[in-house]
Design an enzyme around this catalytic site. Structure first.
Site, PDB file in Angstrom:
ATOM      1  N   GLU A 262       0.886  -1.177   0.000  1.00 33.58           N
ATOM      2  CA  GLU A 262       0.000   0.000   0.000  1.00 33.58           C
ATOM      3  C   GLU A 262       0.916   1.217   0.000  1.00 33.58           C
ATOM      4  OE1 GLU A 262      -3.280   0.086  -0.060  1.00 33.58           O
ATOM      5  OE2 GLU A 262      -3.713  -2.043   0.189  1.00 33.58           O
ATOM      6  N   CYS A 296      -2.347   9.056   3.093  1.00 30.02           N
ATOM      7  CA  CYS A 296      -2.051   8.535   1.750  1.00 30.02           C
ATOM      8  C   CYS A 296      -3.147   8.878   0.757  1.00 30.02           C
ATOM      9  CB  CYS A 296      -1.830   7.035   1.816  1.00 30.02           C
ATOM     10  SG  CYS A 296      -3.196   6.159   2.563  1.00 30.02           S
TER      11      CYS A 296
HETATM   12  P1  NAD Z   1       8.683   4.747   4.380  1.00 28.92           P
HETATM   13  O1  NAD Z   1       8.626   3.860   3.191  1.00 28.92           O
HETATM   14  O2  NAD Z   1       9.893   5.577   4.577  1.00 28.92           O
HETATM   15  O3  NAD Z   1       8.499   3.922   5.752  1.00 28.92           O
HETATM   16  C1  NAD Z   1       7.413   3.037   5.950  1.00 28.92           C
HETATM   17  C2  NAD Z   1       7.862   1.885   6.847  1.00 28.92           C
HETATM   18  O4  NAD Z   1       8.929   1.176   6.199  1.00 28.92           O
HETATM   19  C3  NAD Z   1       8.438   2.337   8.194  1.00 28.92           C
HETATM   20  O5  NAD Z   1       8.059   1.415   9.192  1.00 28.92           O
HETATM   21  C4  NAD Z   1       9.949   2.272   7.966  1.00 28.92           C
HETATM   22  O6  NAD Z   1      10.664   2.076   9.161  1.00 28.92           O
HETATM   23  C5  NAD Z   1      10.038   1.049   7.072  1.00 28.92           C
HETATM   24  N1  NAD Z   1      11.267   0.986   6.260  1.00 28.92           N
HETATM   25  C6  NAD Z   1      12.078   1.998   5.884  1.00 28.92           C
HETATM   26  N2  NAD Z   1      13.095   1.516   5.129  1.00 28.92           N
HETATM   27  C7  NAD Z   1      12.905   0.187   5.018  1.00 28.92           C
HETATM   28  C8  NAD Z   1      13.595  -0.861   4.344  1.00 28.92           C
HETATM   29  N3  NAD Z   1      14.687  -0.630   3.628  1.00 28.92           N
HETATM   30  N4  NAD Z   1      13.105  -2.115   4.420  1.00 28.92           N
HETATM   31  C9  NAD Z   1      11.976  -2.362   5.115  1.00 28.92           C
HETATM   32  N5  NAD Z   1      11.284  -1.420   5.789  1.00 28.92           N
HETATM   33  C10 NAD Z   1      11.731  -0.156   5.729  1.00 28.92           C
HETATM   34  O7  NAD Z   1       7.372   5.633   4.300  1.00 28.92           O
HETATM   35  P2  NAD Z   1       7.075   6.963   5.085  1.00 28.92           P
HETATM   36  O8  NAD Z   1       7.691   8.081   4.347  1.00 28.92           O
HETATM   37  O9  NAD Z   1       7.384   6.799   6.499  1.00 28.92           O
HETATM   38  O10 NAD Z   1       5.476   7.027   4.931  1.00 28.92           O
HETATM   39  C11 NAD Z   1       4.850   7.909   4.076  1.00 28.92           C
HETATM   40  C12 NAD Z   1       4.549   7.235   2.754  1.00 28.92           C
HETATM   41  O11 NAD Z   1       3.669   6.144   2.987  1.00 28.92           O
HETATM   42  C13 NAD Z   1       3.827   8.148   1.799  1.00 28.92           C
HETATM   43  O12 NAD Z   1       4.319   7.934   0.501  1.00 28.92           O
HETATM   44  C14 NAD Z   1       2.383   7.691   1.888  1.00 28.92           C
HETATM   45  O13 NAD Z   1       1.589   7.965   0.759  1.00 28.92           O
HETATM   46  C15 NAD Z   1       2.562   6.224   2.103  1.00 28.92           C
HETATM   47  N6  NAD Z   1       1.379   5.645   2.751  1.00 28.92           N
HETATM   48  C16 NAD Z   1       0.573   4.826   2.018  1.00 28.92           C
HETATM   49  C17 NAD Z   1      -0.585   4.325   2.587  1.00 28.92           C
HETATM   50  C18 NAD Z   1      -1.522   3.450   1.807  1.00 28.92           C
HETATM   51  O14 NAD Z   1      -2.393   2.839   2.420  1.00 28.92           O
HETATM   52  N7  NAD Z   1      -1.416   3.367   0.488  1.00 28.92           N
HETATM   53  C19 NAD Z   1      -0.899   4.633   3.911  1.00 28.92           C
HETATM   54  C20 NAD Z   1      -0.036   5.476   4.617  1.00 28.92           C
HETATM   55  C21 NAD Z   1       1.106   5.972   4.037  1.00 28.92           C
END
Ligand code: NAD
Length: 515
Positions: A262, A296
Site C-alpha cells: 500500500e 495517503c
Molecule cells: P517509508 O517507506 O519511509 O516507511 C514506511 C515503513 O517502512 C516504516 O516502518 C519504515 O521504518 C520502514 N522501512 C524503511 N526503510 C525500510 C527498508 N529498507 N526495508 C523495510 N522497511 C523499511 O514511508 P514513510 O515516508 O514513512 O510514509 C509515508 C509514505 O507512505 C507516503 O508515501 C504515503 O503515501 C505512504 N502511505 C501509504 C498508505 C496506503 O495505504 N497506500 C498509507 C499510509 C502511508
C-alpha cells in the site's frame, strides 16, 4: 488563522507508559541501543524505544511460527471472540490511544478519531465475516459425478507487517486483524516514531485474549529491522512510500514469497460544473488538511470546471485560512502539526520551488514556529505547472494545487497523468455521470461527493493502489484472501475410462453438462 494552546489541554497519558508496554509485548532481552522519540508538538524527547537487532527479529518470528498451528486449529468463533472483545475495549479506552496518537504524530484530536473508528469497524467486520469469506467451497469436478472437488483456504504462516507513522493505529493493526482471523500469526514492525501506539494496540489485543505468540512487535529502524523481517516471514504486508515498497517487492521476489503493498499517491479531486460548490469546498478542506495532509488518500490536486473556478478558489482559500491550528489534546484545534522535520523540509521545499517558478499562493505558505517546531499553514496554490515539484511529486503535507478545466475528458486525462493511482474523488449533482467519470479514473478507490471517507469506510469493498500506488488490496474479501493459500482437494469416486469406447461415451456425456 486562529490557534489552540497546549498548556490548557495536556494529554491524559504519556510515553512513560512505553517501558511497561515494551516489557509486556516485545521479546527483546538484554541491552539495546535506544532510539529517542520526539513529540512533534514540542520537539522534546517523549520516550525511547529499543533498536532491535536481527537476533530479536529471529526470536519473534520463531515464536510466531511455533504459535501458528495451535492458533490456526482454533475455530473461527473462538478467534472472533477476541476481536469482538477488542472492539469493546477500544470503546472503553479510546481516549488513551487518542493521546498516544497525538503525542507521536502531532495530529489534531478529531483527526485521530478516524483511526479508532476504522480499527473498531475493521475488527468487527472480519470477526463476523472471516468464516464466510474463507468457507470451503464445492467446485465443479473434473468429471461430473465422477469427481468431487473442494476449494479450501489455508493460512500462509507467519506474516510480516511493516507500517508507517502517519496512521499508526489503523495501519499497524487493521491489516493484521484479517491475517490473524485467517489463522496466521504475525510480526509487526511499526515506524520508529509511532511504536507506542502500535504497542498499546497489541497490549489491548492481549487483554482481549490474544495469545502471546500470535502477534509480536519488533521496534527500531526500518533499514535494519525491515530487511531482517523480510528474510524470515512467509508473506509481507507493507504500507509506506513507493520507493521502500519497491525494495520490499524485490526482497519478496528473491524469496518467492507473496507481498501486498500500500504505497504513495498524488490524489486528484474533480469538481464538475454542476457540483454543489459549498459541499465541495468543505469536502476539499477535509480531504486536503486532515492529519495536516499526511494521509495517503489525501487530495493534492483539484481540477475545477472553469465556470465555477473563481467561486470555488475564493471560498476554499477562505475556509483554509480560517482553520484553527494548534497543539492541543482536546478538540480546540482543527489542524495539528506535521510529524517530522523530514516532512516539514519536504513541504517547504515543494512550496518554495513552486513559488520560485511562478505559482501563486492563495493562502498559507509559512511555518508557524510560535505554535510548535513543525507547524505549517494550510497552503493553496494556483498557476502550478509541469516544471514544479508539487505538480507530480507526492508532498504528503497541507499543500494543494488548484487547476481549471474546460471539458470532463480533459479533467480525466489530467487526473490520470500521474504514475500513482491510489484514490480520487468526483463532485457532481449527477451521480450516474459521476460514476461514469469515476470508472475512467485509474485509481483503486473513487469517492463521489466525498474526498476519501466513503470508499475507505466501506470496509466490505477492497481499496488499494493501481500503478505505482501498490499491489494487492485491503478490506473486503481481498483483504483476507491474500493472507491464505487456496488449495484444491479432489475426490475421484470412480476410475477414469481407460479404453477408447468408454472415453468416447464419456466425451458424449460431458456435452450434456453446462461448462
Ligand atoms: P517509508 O517507506 O519511509 O516507511 C514506511 C515503513 O517502512 C516504516 O516502518 C519504515 O521504518 C520502514 N522501512 C524503511 N526503510 C525500510 C527498508 N529498507 N526495508 C523495510 N522497511 C523499511 O514511508 P514513510 O515516508 O514513512 O510514509 C509515508 C509514505 O507512505 C507516503 O508515501 C504515503 O503515501 C505512504 N502511505 C501509504 C498508505 C496506503 O495505504 N497506500 C498509507 C499510509 C502511508
Amino acid at each position: 488563522m486562529e490557534t489552540a494552546n497546549l498548556a490548557s489541554s495536556p494529554p491524559h497519558i504519556s510515553l512513560k507508559c512505553l517501558p511497561a508496554l515494551l516489557s509486556q509485548i516485545t521479546l527483546c532481552e538484554g541491552t539495546h541501543d535506544q532510539i529517542a522519540v520526539a513529540a512533534p508538538f514540542t520537539g522534546e524527547t517523549a520516550g525511547t524505544i529499543p533498536a532491535t537487532r536481527e537476533a530479536d527479529v529471529d526470536l519473534a518470528v520463531e515464536h510466531a511460527r511455533s504459535a501458528q498451528p495451535e492458533w490456526a486449529s482454533r475455530s473461527f468463533t473462538a478467534r472472533a471472540k477476541i476481536f469482538l472483545r477488542f472492539y469493546d475495549l477500544l470503546v472503553q479506552r479510546f481516549e488513551e490511544v487518542l493521546d498516544l496518537i497525538q503525542l507521536e504524530t502531532g495530529k489534531a484530536r478529531a483527526h485521530a478519531h478516524e483511526e479508532v473508528l476504522d480499527t473498531a469497524i475493521v475488527s468487527r467486520y472480519y470477526a463476523l465475516r472471516a468464516e464466510k469469506l474463507l468457507r470451503p467451497q464445492r467446485r465443479k469436478g473434473a468429471f461430473p459425478l465422477l469427481t468431487q472437488t473442494w476449494k479450501f483456504r489455508s493460512p500462509v504462516g507467519v506474516i510480516g507487517f511493516i507500517s508507517p507513522w502517519n496512521y499508526p493505529l489503523t495501519l499497524s493493526i487493521t491489516d493484521a486483524i484479517p491475517a490473524l482471523m485467517a489463522g496466521n500469526t504475525a510480526v509487526l514492525k511499526p515506524d520508529r516514531q509511532t511504536s507506542s501506539t502500535a504497542l498499546w494496540a497489541v497490549s489491548l489485543l492481549r487483554e482481549a485474549g490474544l495469545p502471546t505468540g500470535v502477534l509480536q512487535v519488533v521496534t527500531g529502524d526500518g533499514s535494519t529491522v525491515g530487511p531482517a523481517l523480510a528474510k524470515r516471514v512467509d508473506f509481507l504486508m507493507f504500507t509506506g512510500s513507493t520507493a521502500t515498497g519497491k525494495s520490499i517487492a524485490t526482497q519478496a521476489a528473491a524469496r518467492l514469497i507473496g507481498c501486498s503493498l500500500e504505497l504513495g499517491g498524488k490524489n486528484p479531486m474533480i469538481v464538475c460544473a454542476d457540483a454543489d460548490v459549498e459541499s465541495a469546498v468543505s469536502g476539499a478542506i477535509r480531504g486536503c488538511f486532515t492529519a495536516a495532509g499526511q494521509l495517503c488518500v489525501s487530495v493534492e490536486r483539484i481540477y475545477i470546471h472553469e465556470s465555477i473556478f473563481g467561486r470555488f478558489a475564493t471560498r476554499f482559500a477562505d475556509e483554509a485560512q480560517k482553520l484553527k491550528m494548534g497543539a492541543a489534546f482536546d478538540y480546540s484545534a482543527d489542524l495539528g502539526s506535521l510529524t517530522s522535520r523530514r516532512q516539514l523540509a519536504k513541504v517547504e521545499e515543494h512550496v518554495q520551488d513552486a513559488v520560485n517558478k511562478g505559482a501563486t499562493l492563495l493562502t498559507g505558505g509559512r511555518r508557524r514556529p510560535e505554535l510548535g517546531p513543525l507547524f505549517y499553514e494550510p497552503t493553496v496554490l494556483t498557476e502550478v505547472h509541469e516544471n514544479m515539484k508539487v505538480y507530480t511529486e507526492e508532498t504528503f503535507g497541507p499543500v494543494v494545487s488548484l487547476y481549471k478545466f474546460q471539458t470532463e475528458n480533459e479533467a480525466i486525462a489530467r487526473a490520470n497523468a500521474t504514475s500513482y493511482g491510489l484514490n480520487a474523488s468526483v463532485w457532481t449533482r449527477n451521480t450516474s455521470r459521476g460514476i461514469d467519470l469515476a470508472r475512467k479514473i485509474r485509481a483503486g478507490s473513487i469517492n463521489i461527493n466525498e474526498a476519501y471517507i466513503s470508499a475507505w469506510g466501506s470496509v466490505d469493498s477492497p481499496i488499494g493502489g493501481m500503478k505505482e500506488s501498490g499491489i494487492g488490496r485491503r478490506h473486503g474479501a481481498e483483504g483476507i484472501l491474500k493472507f491464505t493459500e487456496p488449495q484444491t482437494v479432489a475426490v475421484q469416486r470412480f476410475p477414469l475410462p481407460t479404453n477408447r469406447i468408454k472415453l468416447a461415451s464419456l466425451l458424449k456425456l460431458l456435452r450434456l453438462f453446462p461448462g
